[in-house]
Design a protein around this motif. Sequence first.
Motif, mmCIF file in Angstrom:
data_model
loop_
_atom_site.group_PDB
_atom_site.id
_atom_site.type_symbol
_atom_site.label_atom_id
_atom_site.label_comp_id
_atom_site.label_asym_id
_atom_site.label_seq_id
_atom_site.Cartn_x
_atom_site.Cartn_y
_atom_site.Cartn_z
ATOM 1 N N PHE A 1 18.300 -6.867 2.364
ATOM 2 C CA PHE A 1 17.977 -8.246 2.026
ATOM 3 C C PHE A 1 17.497 -9.049 3.227
ATOM 4 C CE2 PHE A 1 22.444 -8.065 3.134
ATOM 5 C CZ PHE A 1 22.591 -9.110 4.032
ATOM 6 N N MET A 2 17.382 -8.445 4.403
ATOM 7 C CA MET A 2 17.001 -9.168 5.613
ATOM 8 C C MET A 2 15.597 -8.768 6.058
ATOM 9 S SD MET A 2 20.491 -9.012 7.904
ATOM 10 C CE MET A 2 20.307 -7.233 8.089
ATOM 11 N N SER A 3 14.880 -9.707 6.613
ATOM 12 C CA SER A 3 13.575 -9.434 7.208
ATOM 13 C C SER A 3 13.321 -10.425 8.335
ATOM 14 C CB SER A 3 12.450 -9.511 6.170
ATOM 15 O OG SER A 3 12.275 -10.835 5.722
ATOM 16 N N ALA A 4 12.544 -10.012 9.318
ATOM 17 C CA ALA A 4 12.192 -10.873 10.439
ATOM 18 C C ALA A 4 10.849 -10.409 10.985
ATOM 19 C CB ALA A 4 13.260 -10.816 11.539
ATOM 20 N N GLY A 5 10.115 -11.347 11.615
ATOM 21 C CA GLY A 5 8.805 -10.988 12.143
ATOM 22 C C GLY A 5 8.291 -12.018 13.123
ATOM 23 N N TYR A 6 7.192 -11.635 13.774
ATOM 24 C CA TYR A 6 6.548 -12.511 14.752
ATOM 25 C C TYR A 6 5.047 -12.344 14.596
ATOM 26 C CZ TYR A 6 5.275 -14.614 19.239
ATOM 27 O OH TYR A 6 4.746 -15.418 20.212
ATOM 28 N N GLU A 7 4.307 -13.494 14.571
ATOM 29 C CA GLU A 7 2.870 -13.452 14.328
ATOM 30 C C GLU A 7 2.143 -14.402 15.261
ATOM 31 O OE1 GLU A 7 1.177 -13.054 10.202
ATOM 32 O OE2 GLU A 7 0.440 -15.064 10.664
ATOM 33 N N ILE A 8 0.996 -13.939 15.801
ATOM 34 C CA ILE A 8 0.122 -14.743 16.646
ATOM 35 C C ILE A 8 -1.210 -14.906 15.915
ATOM 36 C CG2 ILE A 8 -1.057 -14.905 18.867
ATOM 37 C CD1 ILE A 8 1.066 -13.066 20.020
ATOM 38 N N ASN A 9 -1.665 -16.153 15.807
ATOM 39 C CA ASN A 9 -2.896 -16.464 15.074
ATOM 40 C C ASN A 9 -3.815 -17.267 15.984
ATOM 41 O OD1 ASN A 9 -4.907 -17.189 13.297
ATOM 42 N ND2 ASN A 9 -3.524 -17.839 11.680
ATOM 43 N N ASN A 10 -5.000 -16.732 16.249
ATOM 44 C CA ASN A 10 -6.006 -17.414 17.064
ATOM 45 C C ASN A 10 -7.211 -17.697 16.179
ATOM 46 O OD1 ASN A 10 -7.578 -18.480 19.070
ATOM 47 N ND2 ASN A 10 -7.838 -16.574 20.207
ATOM 48 N N PHE A 11 -7.380 -18.981 15.818
ATOM 49 C CA PHE A 11 -8.420 -19.393 14.878
ATOM 50 C C PHE A 11 -9.459 -20.214 15.638
ATOM 51 C CE2 PHE A 11 -10.382 -21.965 11.593
ATOM 52 C CZ PHE A 11 -10.475 -21.103 10.507
ATOM 53 N N LYS A 12 -10.614 -19.591 15.924
ATOM 54 C CA LYS A 12 -11.705 -20.280 16.610
ATOM 55 C C LYS A 12 -12.729 -20.746 15.576
ATOM 56 C CE LYS A 12 -11.310 -17.556 20.879
ATOM 57 N NZ LYS A 12 -12.029 -16.661 21.824
#
Length: 558
Positions: free
Chosen positions: A533-544
Amino acid sequence: MSAGYRQRFNFSIVGSPFRLLCIYSLVSMVLCSSVAFAQSPVFSLGLWKLQSLNGELGVEGRYTKNNTLFKTGRISENGTKTIVGKLFLNSKSIIWHPNFLIIESDIEYNPGVRRDNFLIITDRNESNTFKKLTGSAVFFSKKAISLGFFANLSQTFINREFATSVQFNREKYSGTLSFQNSILPFRAQYSTENLDQKELLSGRRYLDHTRDVQVEINEGFTSHDAGRFVYSYNTYTREHSLSPTYATKISNYKFTENIRFNKENTSAFNSNISYLDQTGSRVYKRFNANEDLRIQLPWNFSAQSTYQYYKWKQEQLLSDQANFINNIQHQLFKSLHNKIYIESAKLNHNDYDEETKTIGWNVQYQKKIPTGSLRFTYAYRKRSENRTAQNSLLRIIDEQQILDDSKVVLLANAFVDIQKVVVTDETGAKIYQENIDYVLISRGDFVEIQRLPGGQILQGETVYIDYLSQQESFQKFESFQNAFTASLSLFSNFLEIYGRKLDINYKNVELSDIRLLQTLSNKVLGTKIEYEFMSAGYEINNFKSNIVPYRSKEFFSH
């Protein structure tokens, strides 16, 4: 123009330990019994049998930080902290026998607070409380004739510091009658809904009342086809303390037909035809037709041809559009899928004429590897557009936009008159309120639209927007889009690493101001882990982008 930098932190605790604690505590104290299985009741009192009692207790929080550096050198900074609690209870009971009467009810309570911290303006606090009670009673659920009654009562209270306090009271009641038979099965439904929206500080008030009758008939002419006809009649009344009463009546006819040429339904013809006639404060007529033919070919090839026709009329505006879509697809084993498509569209509108031609290629590859899988997709699209304006003023009706809190959503056209923007639901009868349900933000020559949490617009909901804008007398260009996605999943989806890249550019542009076309390069990298039932994450978004560029870093877990 500005370049932005965003950081987000999300967390939520809605897991099994809290859920089980809530369930077992309630069952022990109230019923002095254990959890039921199958048809065994948790609690029985004569004809009434309580089948199940479930609950959920949790808290969810989010932290967002935004830094924007303008070309003038000015820096704008703000941070948002949000925390929301959740209490949810569900019960299910039967009277005498499951085939006689089933009763189900839900209770939900969500208190929340939000704080916005700004560098150059005054900080702001917001509290949000949501309460909901729903119930249903279904007679003869397993019989040919069944009857159901439903109720949904909710209240939302929003207190925005330095702005306003808003209270929503919503009541919805409905009933259904179903008759399942081999000759002409049908389903009829009647519903009524009342919304009372009050601005407590200003005294302004909005009252919405909706009634809806719907009849659905399902029948096929042969064993190889399935037909469905739906008729609905809707009346909508809206009262505003500062404006005249708004009332409409809508008749909607929908017919769908599916003809199967083989048992697998891989070769088939589908027809969808609808007609809407709206009268009252807003007169609107719309006719849609969608005809689709799919043919399964040898060697795992398939072909598809689609014809779409749209025609609508509102007051003096008339729009007539025809689309042709053709594609060929190929499936190699289970891992590789290719698709080539060609599209053409012609649109005649009071304000402009437009022709577009599109060609594209999509490929998907998925491969199992030890302890996981690898997935890759690539999409290429070339689109040419030629538009000639009949008037300098462009009137847009029912522009569809999906309001997602994690994305920047811009109206499709530049130089929008913000004072003329109207945001509605699909029917156009429910009109959302600016600064209560949504907010408009100027982004150079464009306008961004954001939903406001606690309003009538739900996260991820599609809204329909009418507005006026200035348009070029002539524009012609070719756009090129390249999109890549890749993901690596390991240890039975415990760990996922993914990336996305999207580029949109233009050539052969005949337009006085090329800045009106949004060029962009978007790169996303992220990783996520999931366990039960657990989840975790990391995200990098570069929008030019030449319109609204930004960078964001987001950590999430739940």
